[in-house]
Design a protein around this motif. Structure first.
Motif, short mmCIF file in Angstrom:
data_model
loop_
_atom_site.label_atom_id
_atom_site.label_comp_id
_atom_site.label_asym_id
_atom_site.label_seq_id
_atom_site.Cartn_x
_atom_site.Cartn_y
_atom_site.Cartn_z
N ASN A 43 2.26 19.82 22.58
CA ASN A 43 2.82 18.53 22.20
C ASN A 43 4.08 18.21 23.00
OD1 ASN A 43 2.72 16.13 20.77
ND2 ASN A 43 4.00 16.92 19.13
N SER A 44 4.89 19.22 23.26
CA SER A 44 6.09 19.01 24.08
C SER A 44 5.72 18.64 25.50
CB SER A 44 6.94 20.28 24.08
OG SER A 44 7.36 20.59 22.78
N LYS B 263 4.43 15.02 25.45
CA LYS B 263 5.52 14.04 25.33
C LYS B 263 6.27 13.87 26.65
CE LYS B 263 6.37 14.58 20.39
NZ LYS B 263 7.31 15.06 19.38
N ARG C 224 4.12 11.82 28.99
CA ARG C 224 4.19 10.39 28.66
C ARG C 224 5.49 9.76 29.18
NH1 ARG C 224 1.26 6.62 27.47
NH2 ARG C 224 2.51 5.83 25.80
N ARG C 225 6.60 10.46 29.00
CA ARG C 225 7.89 9.94 29.49
C ARG C 225 7.86 9.77 31.01
NH1 ARG C 225 10.27 13.78 26.11
NH2 ARG C 225 10.75 15.06 27.93
#
Length: 122
Positions: free
Chosen positions: A60-61, A64, A67-68
């Motif tokens: 998940n990290s 994320k 995505r950034r």
């Protein structure tokens, strides 16, 4: 131990293009190379983010951060800087190697052409 896809000379060229360097404002990145290797693994294998091996960190990290970077245009900068180098052709992402999930392909039987409302009224 993670087997790296990028050679040292390739990594040295990429390192300057990535955010989170010590000279950048804000927090410095934990390990850009490991993150980039995780993204390359994901693209090569085509597996869901949840199947990311633990060596790359929490899925998940990693997602994320992906995505950034995508929203901030980091991958576009990398692509523009390296697209003319034939040594990076295997590392470039294009639509020919990315598969669509089975639920994203459309309805069973394919698309049907429906008449527009104007034609139906006539």
């Amino acid at each position: 131990m993670v087997r790296y896809v990028l050679r040292e000379d390739q990594w040295k060229r990429l390192k300057a293009l990535l955010p989170g360097k010590d000279s950048d404002p804000g927090r410095s990145a934990y390990d850009n190379r490991l993150f980039l290797e995780a993204v390359l693994w994901k693209v090569r294998v085509g597996a869901p983010w949840r199947d990311l091996p633990e060596e790359f960190g929490a899925w998940n990290s990693v997602f994320k951060r992906f995505r950034r970077w995508a929203q901030n245009g980091v991958f576009e900068r990398i692509f523009n800087a390296l697209s003319d180098d034939p040594d990076f052709e295997y590392a470039m992402i294009d639509a020919t190697i990315v598969r669509v999930h089975q639920h994203g392909t459309g309805p069973k039987g394919g698309l049907t052409i429906r008449p527009s409302g104007a034609r139906a009224a006539a």
